[in-house]
Scaffold this motif. Structure first.
Motif, short mmCIF file in Angstrom:
data_model
loop_
_atom_site.label_atom_id
_atom_site.label_comp_id
_atom_site.label_asym_id
_atom_site.label_seq_id
_atom_site.Cartn_x
_atom_site.Cartn_y
_atom_site.Cartn_z
N ARG A 67 0.81 -1.23 0.00
CA ARG A 67 0.00 0.00 0.00
C ARG A 67 0.84 1.27 0.00
NH1 ARG A 67 -3.04 0.64 4.66
NH2 ARG A 67 -1.44 -0.50 5.83
N PHE A 68 2.05 1.20 0.52
CA PHE A 68 2.89 2.39 0.67
C PHE A 68 4.10 2.30 -0.26
CE2 PHE A 68 1.77 2.82 5.50
CZ PHE A 68 0.43 2.94 5.16
N THR A 69 4.61 3.46 -0.64
CA THR A 69 5.83 3.54 -1.45
C THR A 69 6.72 4.63 -0.90
OG1 THR A 69 4.62 2.85 -3.45
CG2 THR A 69 6.78 3.87 -3.76
N ILE A 70 7.96 4.26 -0.57
CA ILE A 70 8.95 5.24 -0.11
C ILE A 70 9.86 5.59 -1.28
CG2 ILE A 70 10.56 3.45 0.70
CD1 ILE A 70 11.33 5.36 2.99
N SER A 71 10.21 6.85 -1.35
CA SER A 71 11.13 7.31 -2.40
C SER A 71 11.96 8.46 -1.84
CB SER A 71 10.35 7.75 -3.65
OG SER A 71 9.47 8.82 -3.33
N ARG A 72 12.99 8.84 -2.57
CA ARG A 72 13.83 9.94 -2.10
C ARG A 72 14.34 10.73 -3.29
NH1 ARG A 72 18.30 7.48 1.45
NH2 ARG A 72 19.01 9.65 1.57
N ASP A 73 14.65 11.98 -3.03
CA ASP A 73 15.26 12.87 -4.01
C ASP A 73 16.46 13.50 -3.31
OD1 ASP A 73 16.04 14.92 -5.73
OD2 ASP A 73 13.98 15.36 -6.34
N ASN A 74 17.62 12.94 -3.53
CA ASN A 74 18.81 13.43 -2.83
C ASN A 74 19.18 14.85 -3.26
OD1 ASN A 74 19.09 11.17 -1.23
ND2 ASN A 74 20.55 10.16 -2.60
N ALA A 75 18.86 15.21 -4.45
CA ALA A 75 19.16 16.57 -4.90
C ALA A 75 18.34 17.59 -4.10
CB ALA A 75 18.86 16.70 -6.39
N LYS A 76 17.15 17.19 -3.67
CA LYS A 76 16.29 18.09 -2.89
C LYS A 76 16.37 17.80 -1.39
CE LYS A 76 12.94 18.82 -6.62
NZ LYS A 76 11.52 18.72 -7.03
N ASN A 77 17.16 16.78 -1.03
CA ASN A 77 17.30 16.43 0.39
C ASN A 77 15.96 16.05 1.02
OD1 ASN A 77 19.79 16.20 1.78
ND2 ASN A 77 19.17 17.77 3.25
#
Length: 123
Positions: A67-77
């Motif tokens: 049901r959940f999805t984790i993601s990241r944008d290292n450029a935006k911290n």
């Protein structure tokens, strides 16, 4: 010194969706795994999801069940948790934490907790 700020919580009905965000200030998070945890009233803090430093691997608590999805944008911290098909039992304060290493493991410690963002799911 790193300061994490969570946002995006709110009130939704059964089956609804929310997108939680965690922003890092004062230092970068790109070298560390990042995790989301939650704590419901009178319950212990519970692991929700983790993402490795480069986004290559993700891990979820058993209750997530796709049901959940984790993601990241290292450029935006930033780190994001997209939550779909929400249930009343998902009601809790949600926190993001900085992992002590680059990759998730059962022994990975988390810290630099933010203030949390509340999620309430009504039936």
């Amino acid at each position: 010194q790193l300061h994490l700020v969570e946002s995006g919580g709110g009130q939704v009905q059964l089956g609804g969706s929310l997108r939680l965000s965690c922003a890092g200030y004062g230092d970068i998070i790109s070298n560390n795994a990042m995790g989301w945890f939650r704590q419901a009233p009178e319950k212990d803090r519970e692991f929700v999801a983790d993402i490795d430093w480069d986004g290559s691997r993700t891990y979820y608590g058993d209750f997530v069940k796709g049901r959940f999805t984790i993601s990241r944008d290292n450029a935006k911290n930033t780190v994001t948790l997209l939550m779909n098909s929400l249930k009343p039992e998902d009601t809790a304060d949600y926190y993001c934490g900085l992992g002590s290493g680059r990759h998730y493991s059962d022994s990975l410690d988390f810290g630099s907790w933010g203030q949390g963002t509340p999620v309430t799911v009504s039936s």
